[in-house]
Enzyme design. Structure first.
Site, mmCIF file in Angstrom:
data_model
loop_
_atom_site.group_PDB
_atom_site.id
_atom_site.type_symbol
_atom_site.label_atom_id
_atom_site.label_comp_id
_atom_site.label_asym_id
_atom_site.label_seq_id
_atom_site.Cartn_x
_atom_site.Cartn_y
_atom_site.Cartn_z
ATOM 1 N N GLU A 93 -2.244 -9.404 -0.391
ATOM 2 C CA GLU A 93 -3.666 -9.486 -0.050
ATOM 3 C C GLU A 93 -4.531 -9.406 -1.299
ATOM 4 O O GLU A 93 -5.550 -10.094 -1.417
ATOM 5 C CB GLU A 93 -4.026 -8.385 0.944
ATOM 6 N N ALA A 137 0.846 -1.190 0.000
ATOM 7 C CA ALA A 137 0.000 0.000 0.000
ATOM 8 C C ALA A 137 0.885 1.244 0.000
ATOM 9 O O ALA A 137 2.059 1.190 0.371
ATOM 10 C CB ALA A 137 -0.906 -0.001 1.223
ATOM 11 N N GLU A 172 3.582 -6.049 7.432
ATOM 12 C CA GLU A 172 2.927 -4.963 8.167
ATOM 13 C C GLU A 172 3.399 -4.800 9.606
ATOM 14 O O GLU A 172 3.499 -3.669 10.106
ATOM 15 C CB GLU A 172 1.399 -5.176 8.144
ATOM 16 N N GLY A 176 -0.429 -5.206 1.026
ATOM 17 C CA GLY A 176 -1.670 -5.125 0.269
ATOM 18 C C GLY A 176 -1.589 -5.794 -1.086
ATOM 19 O O GLY A 176 -2.610 -6.230 -1.636
#
Length: 259
Positions: free
Chosen positions: A115, A66, A135, A112
């Site tokens: 994910e 991200a 993360e 992300g």
């Protein structure tokens, strides 16, 4: 469809979505997430598209994570809203799409990015791909479904180890874990995914959409067996079922109308 951060192309019944932020290693920002929602919404409604391939531009990254600069100063409330909105509009949305989505992982798939790949229905990786959920090294946890989908795919113990160590794994380990279905060279990646997509497109799109729904139900707070029974029965009322069974009895290839 024209987007700032995506490229959309078509090859027969295959729609391809390319996240196109190579200078940022295709990192996910708010605009890109919104564009992904719009792109997948349009592709789902396009009757000519039977299967979708999702990949990243360039040779380094699928999605490297991200865009941290957008949320580094968020409050608790803003952080929760960021995760909720992202899951609803992109990650859960892709997982529950009626059309199969293949992730073509062409490089780093981190945070992300992993994910996003896990939200797809299955994954094919190139030899140079690396995957992980880093993360916790930033003082946060995966917020786009990573703590749920990773254990579903590779098991609780392995998932917790990857999450808690913030480690990256290579494609050999990802394949042995079941995180990816296939590993090919980067040069072969899209062609390989297109061949898989073609095989899928030869089958009943209506039945495939029911299969996606039934499989997903087994990983949620619902009765997957009941969902399968309901979906199985629903197939009997479709034109695809009539065509498929008739073609079988007539010993010919089915020509599914997709209804």
């Amino acid at each position: 469809m024209n987007f700032n951060n995506l490229l959309i192309t078509y090859n027969g019944a295959i729609g391809q979505v390319v996240i196109n932020r190579p200078k940022k290693l295709n990192a996910l920002n708010k605009e890109t997430l919104q564009e992904l929602h719009e792109a997948f919404s349009a592709l789902e409604e396009d009757d000519e598209v039977k299967t979708i391939i999702l990949t990243g531009s360039g040779e380094k990254a699928f999605v490297a994570g991200a865009d941290i600069s957008e949320f580094a100063h968020f409050s608790e409330e803003e952080g929760g809203r960021l995760a909720a909105e992202g899951q609803e509009t992109v990650f859960n949305y892709i997982e529950n799409l009626r059309k199969p989505v293949i992730a073509a992982i062409n490089g780093f798939a981190l945070g992300g990015g992993l994910e996003l790949a896990m939200a797809c229905h299955f994954r094919v990786a190139s030899h140079n791909a690396r995957m992980g959920l880093p993360e916790v090294s930033l003082g946060v946890i995966p917020g786009y479904g990573g703590t749920q989908r990773l254990p579903q795919l590779i098991g609780k113990g392995r998932a917790l180890e990857l999450i808690m160590t913030a480690s990256m794994i290579d494609v050999d380990r990802a394949l042995s874990y079941g995180l990816v279905n296939h590993v090919v060279s980067q040069e072969e990646l899209i062609e390989f995914c297109e061949k898989l997509a073609d095989k899928i497109s030869n089958n009943s799109s209506v039945a495939i959409s029911h299969a996606i729904k039934a499989v997903n139900a087994g990983f949620k707070n619902s009765n997957g067996y009941a969902a399968e029974i309901e979906a199985f029965g629903a197939c009997f009322g479709t034109e695809d079922f009539k065509e498929g069974t008739t073609a079988f009895l007539e010993k010919r290839k089915a020509d599914f109308p997709g209804r």
